[in-house]
Design a protein around this motif. Structure first.
Motif, mmCIF file in Angstrom:
data_model
loop_
_atom_site.group_PDB
_atom_site.id
_atom_site.type_symbol
_atom_site.label_atom_id
_atom_site.label_comp_id
_atom_site.label_asym_id
_atom_site.label_seq_id
_atom_site.Cartn_x
_atom_site.Cartn_y
_atom_site.Cartn_z
ATOM 1 N N GLY A 1 9.137 -9.986 2.043
ATOM 2 C CA GLY A 1 9.852 -8.833 1.517
ATOM 3 C C GLY A 1 9.693 -7.639 2.435
ATOM 4 N N SER A 2 10.286 -6.529 2.023
ATOM 5 C CA SER A 2 10.247 -5.338 2.864
ATOM 6 C C SER A 2 9.544 -4.213 2.127
ATOM 7 C CB SER A 2 11.663 -4.896 3.223
ATOM 8 O OG SER A 2 12.168 -3.999 2.238
ATOM 9 N N THR A 3 9.408 -3.090 2.806
ATOM 10 C CA THR A 3 8.842 -1.901 2.162
ATOM 11 C C THR A 3 9.823 -0.730 2.246
ATOM 12 O OG1 THR A 3 7.736 -1.250 4.225
ATOM 13 C CG2 THR A 3 6.479 -2.619 2.695
ATOM 14 N N ILE A 4 11.108 -1.045 2.439
ATOM 15 C CA ILE A 4 12.087 0.038 2.599
ATOM 16 C C ILE A 4 12.761 0.394 1.273
ATOM 17 C CG2 ILE A 4 12.576 -0.484 5.015
ATOM 18 C CD1 ILE A 4 15.231 -1.799 4.004
ATOM 19 N N THR A 5 13.523 1.472 1.310
ATOM 20 C CA THR A 5 14.422 1.825 0.214
ATOM 21 C C THR A 5 15.855 1.638 0.700
ATOM 22 O OG1 THR A 5 14.629 4.127 0.919
ATOM 23 C CG2 THR A 5 12.795 3.596 -0.583
ATOM 24 N N MET A 6 16.812 1.696 -0.220
ATOM 25 C CA MET A 6 18.216 1.609 0.183
ATOM 26 C C MET A 6 18.585 2.772 1.096
ATOM 27 S SD MET A 6 19.770 -1.126 -0.791
ATOM 28 C CE MET A 6 21.526 -0.738 -0.755
ATOM 29 N N ALA A 7 17.953 3.917 0.895
ATOM 30 C CA ALA A 7 18.225 5.064 1.771
ATOM 31 C C ALA A 7 17.858 4.723 3.213
ATOM 32 C CB ALA A 7 17.454 6.292 1.287
ATOM 33 N N ASP A 8 16.746 4.004 3.381
ATOM 34 C CA ASP A 8 16.357 3.579 4.731
ATOM 35 C C ASP A 8 17.374 2.583 5.296
ATOM 36 O OD1 ASP A 8 13.911 5.006 4.515
ATOM 37 O OD2 ASP A 8 12.953 3.291 3.533
ATOM 38 N N ALA A 9 17.776 1.621 4.464
ATOM 39 C CA ALA A 9 18.727 0.594 4.916
ATOM 40 C C ALA A 9 20.035 1.238 5.349
ATOM 41 C CB ALA A 9 18.970 -0.419 3.801
ATOM 42 N N PHE A 10 20.512 2.209 4.555
ATOM 43 C CA PHE A 10 21.754 2.924 4.868
ATOM 44 C C PHE A 10 21.613 3.698 6.175
ATOM 45 C CE2 PHE A 10 23.498 7.240 4.717
ATOM 46 C CZ PHE A 10 24.854 6.970 4.807
ATOM 47 N N ASP B 1 -0.654 -13.632 -2.000
ATOM 48 C CA ASP B 1 -1.274 -12.444 -1.407
ATOM 49 C C ASP B 1 -0.469 -11.992 -0.193
ATOM 50 O OD1 ASP B 1 -3.292 -12.424 -3.278
ATOM 51 O OD2 ASP B 1 -4.578 -13.751 -2.102
ATOM 52 N N VAL B 2 -0.219 -10.699 -0.147
ATOM 53 C CA VAL B 2 0.604 -10.125 0.913
ATOM 54 C C VAL B 2 -0.168 -8.970 1.545
ATOM 55 C CG1 VAL B 2 2.739 -8.863 1.408
ATOM 56 C CG2 VAL B 2 2.770 -10.769 -0.222
ATOM 57 N N GLU B 3 -0.164 -8.939 2.875
ATOM 58 C CA GLU B 3 -0.780 -7.826 3.604
ATOM 59 C C GLU B 3 0.325 -6.960 4.181
ATOM 60 O OE1 GLU B 3 -2.815 -9.852 6.736
ATOM 61 O OE2 GLU B 3 -4.501 -10.482 5.472
ATOM 62 N N VAL B 4 0.188 -5.648 4.014
ATOM 63 C CA VAL B 4 1.138 -4.730 4.639
ATOM 64 C C VAL B 4 0.397 -3.958 5.724
ATOM 65 C CG1 VAL B 4 2.708 -2.791 4.300
ATOM 66 C CG2 VAL B 4 2.503 -4.558 2.530
ATOM 67 N N ARG B 5 0.867 -4.109 6.970
ATOM 68 C CA ARG B 5 0.286 -3.400 8.116
ATOM 69 C C ARG B 5 1.436 -2.763 8.886
ATOM 70 N NH1 ARG B 5 -3.259 -4.597 5.290
ATOM 71 N NH2 ARG B 5 -4.977 -6.053 5.615
ATOM 72 N N ASP B 6 1.353 -1.471 9.122
ATOM 73 C CA ASP B 6 2.430 -0.742 9.801
ATOM 74 C C ASP B 6 3.771 -0.948 9.098
ATOM 75 O OD1 ASP B 6 0.578 0.096 11.750
ATOM 76 O OD2 ASP B 6 0.891 -1.746 12.897
ATOM 77 N N GLY B 7 3.744 -1.018 7.776
ATOM 78 C CA GLY B 7 4.978 -1.149 7.004
ATOM 79 C C GLY B 7 5.545 -2.555 6.984
ATOM 80 N N ARG B 8 4.876 -3.493 7.652
ATOM 81 C CA ARG B 8 5.383 -4.863 7.723
ATOM 82 C C ARG B 8 4.606 -5.718 6.734
ATOM 83 N NH1 ARG B 8 7.643 -7.786 12.223
ATOM 84 N NH2 ARG B 8 7.219 -10.018 12.070
ATOM 85 N N ASP C 1 15.277 -5.964 -0.551
ATOM 86 C CA ASP C 1 14.291 -7.037 -0.775
ATOM 87 C C ASP C 1 12.893 -6.426 -0.831
ATOM 88 O OD1 ASP C 1 13.419 -9.598 -1.296
ATOM 89 O OD2 ASP C 1 13.518 -10.290 0.777
ATOM 90 N N ALA C 2 12.817 -5.181 -1.299
ATOM 91 C CA ALA C 2 11.531 -4.464 -1.296
ATOM 92 C C ALA C 2 10.582 -5.077 -2.308
ATOM 93 C CB ALA C 2 11.751 -2.990 -1.636
ATOM 94 N N MET C 3 9.295 -5.055 -1.954
ATOM 95 C CA MET C 3 8.263 -5.489 -2.894
ATOM 96 C C MET C 3 7.413 -4.290 -3.288
ATOM 97 S SD MET C 3 5.494 -5.730 -0.706
ATOM 98 C CE MET C 3 4.350 -6.996 -1.299
ATOM 99 N N ALA C 4 6.372 -4.569 -4.072
ATOM 100 C CA ALA C 4 5.605 -3.473 -4.685
ATOM 101 C C ALA C 4 5.100 -2.456 -3.675
ATOM 102 C CB ALA C 4 4.423 -4.058 -5.466
ATOM 103 N N ALA C 5 4.884 -2.885 -2.423
ATOM 104 C CA ALA C 5 4.295 -1.986 -1.432
ATOM 105 C C ALA C 5 5.242 -0.870 -0.985
ATOM 106 C CB ALA C 5 3.850 -2.783 -0.209
#
Ligand code: ZN
Length: 408
Positions: free
Chosen positions: A337-346, A319-326, A301-305
């Protein structure tokens, strides 16, 4: 012919130490061919390329408007992190904006940049809209849906909707008839309504637990309905923020590969005064049979960030704020949304949740591939499938990625 030697090959049934043979972009049975390229993996794990069935962008780029340069940039970012098959998810938008995005994304799907389009909305519950623009939410509209499917030229693969909205069940049936996967999500439906949607043909629960009526012991809602239904694949955003590890564990216990077998499908609670008719599952007798596979699909569910660090971003005009990856809606608390990749999820599934490597790989690849109906081509390291794979380092981070036999 390429041979990956001394590999820990992660297959659905476990980890096998040996060689992996690749020819013409496919995984093949072992064969001796002169002049072959040999890559010694030194005992490292190789997992199937990840399949992300729910993702909005990455590397500062979004799928939302279907702009080819942005779509290619986001897909390339996730590919470098192991996602060899990606859907492009669109949040709620105005009718003409969605239409033009779908038309453009269909071209990119035809080019193989993305595997298809996931419409997340616009037919979602106002009370569970999360980061979707509430002023653009609308009731299910078959005319609009047919227009989007037509513009998608076979590449609209999934639509998330709230089954309690007027006309939703007709849309679920229409989707099922036209080969579009209906997904229950952003919903305040009680369990009975969710079960009706699954009976009507819905086959996915969109980011289970998030943006839906929570599980209550006297009203299990869409969460219990999805987990109890062997036909339904449940998405999980395993970023350590959307769903805590203890609850991810529960989900794997309920819908992972060793759960069940359940009597298909679970129809609800039996009357308390007739215990003989209660739907007790039969006793568990060892490994799950092959016809009872895992139903957990890890998503980003990653977004542009994703990949960009903290800052200010946009998700479908919000408008979305990303602070500490959140990522949260500006000025609010809704996770956007999230800021992870599938590698992180795995990796989180293995390291933080305690899922065995082969089951985490299945949840990141084969299960979403199955849900999307593409598991004959991708999703596992088995002969005949595309040579889509991820070589991991000793810490289970991505070392390098191969897509269709070509290192990226
Ligand atoms: Zn989403």
């Amino acid at each position: 012919m390429t041979v990956l030697t001394d590999a820990r090959i992660v297959l659905p049934d476990g980890v096998h130490h040996g060689d992996l043979h690749i020819s013409d972009g496919k995984i093949v049975e072992a064969a001796s061919t002169p002049g072959q390229e040999v890559i010694d993996l030194g005992g490292r794990h190789v997992v199937p390329g990840f399949v992300d069935m729910h993702v909005h962008g990455g590397a500062g780029a979004s799928y939302q408007f279907g702009r080819p340069d942005e779509v290619r940039r986001a897909a390339a970012y996730h590919l470098a992190h192991g996602t060899t098959t990606t859907m492009a998810s669109l949040v709620t938008g105005a009718p003409d904006d969605l239409a033009s995005a779908v038309a453009s994304l269909a071209d990119l799907a035809a080019d193989g940049v993305i595997a298809g389009v996931h419409l997340e909305g616009p037919y979602l519950a106002r009370d569970r809209c999360g980061a979707h623009n509430p002023s653009l939410l609308r009731d299910p509209d078959l005319v609009e849906f047919r227009r989007l499917v037509r513009l998608g030229r076979g590449h609209v693969r999934m639509i998330t909707l709230a089954p309690e909205l007027p006309g939703a069940l007709d849309l679920v049936r229409e989707a099922a008839d036209t080969g579009v996967i209906a997904a229950v999500g952003h919903t305040d439906a009680p369990g009975a309504t969710a079960r009706t949607a699954f009976d009507a043909g819905a086959r996915v629960a969109t980011h289970l637990f998030n943006a839906m009526r929570p599980l209550h012991h006297r009203e299990g809602g869409p969460i219990a309905a999805a987990m109890n239904d062997p036909r339904v694949t449940v998405e999980l955003i395993n970023d350590g923020l959307h769903v805590e590890a203890a609850v991810v564990r529960l989900a794997f216990a309920a819908a992972g590969p060793s759960s069940g077998p359940y009597p298909p499908p679970f129809k609800g609670q039996a009357p308390v005064d007739s215990p003989s008719s209660s739907p007790h599952p039969p006793p568990f007798n060892g490994p799950a049979p092959l016809d009872n596979p895992s139903r957990i699909a890890l998503i980003t569910d990653a977004m542009a960030a994703a990949g960009m660090g903290d800052g200010d971003y946009s998700l479908g005009g919000m408008d979305v704020e990303v602070r500490d990856g959140r990522a949260v809606l500006a000025g609010g608390t809704s996770i956007a949304g999230s800021t992870i990749t599938m590698a992180d999820a795995f990796r989180r599934a293995v390291r933080d949740v305690g899922v065995p490597v082969h089951q985490a790989a299945e949840a990141a690849s084969l299960t979403p591939a199955r849900a999307l109906g593409i598991s004959s081509r991708v999703g596992s390291l088995e002969p005949g499938k595309d040579a889509d794979l991820v070589v991991l380092d000793a810490d289970l981070r991505v070392d390098w990625v191969m897509r269709r036999g070509i290192r990226v």
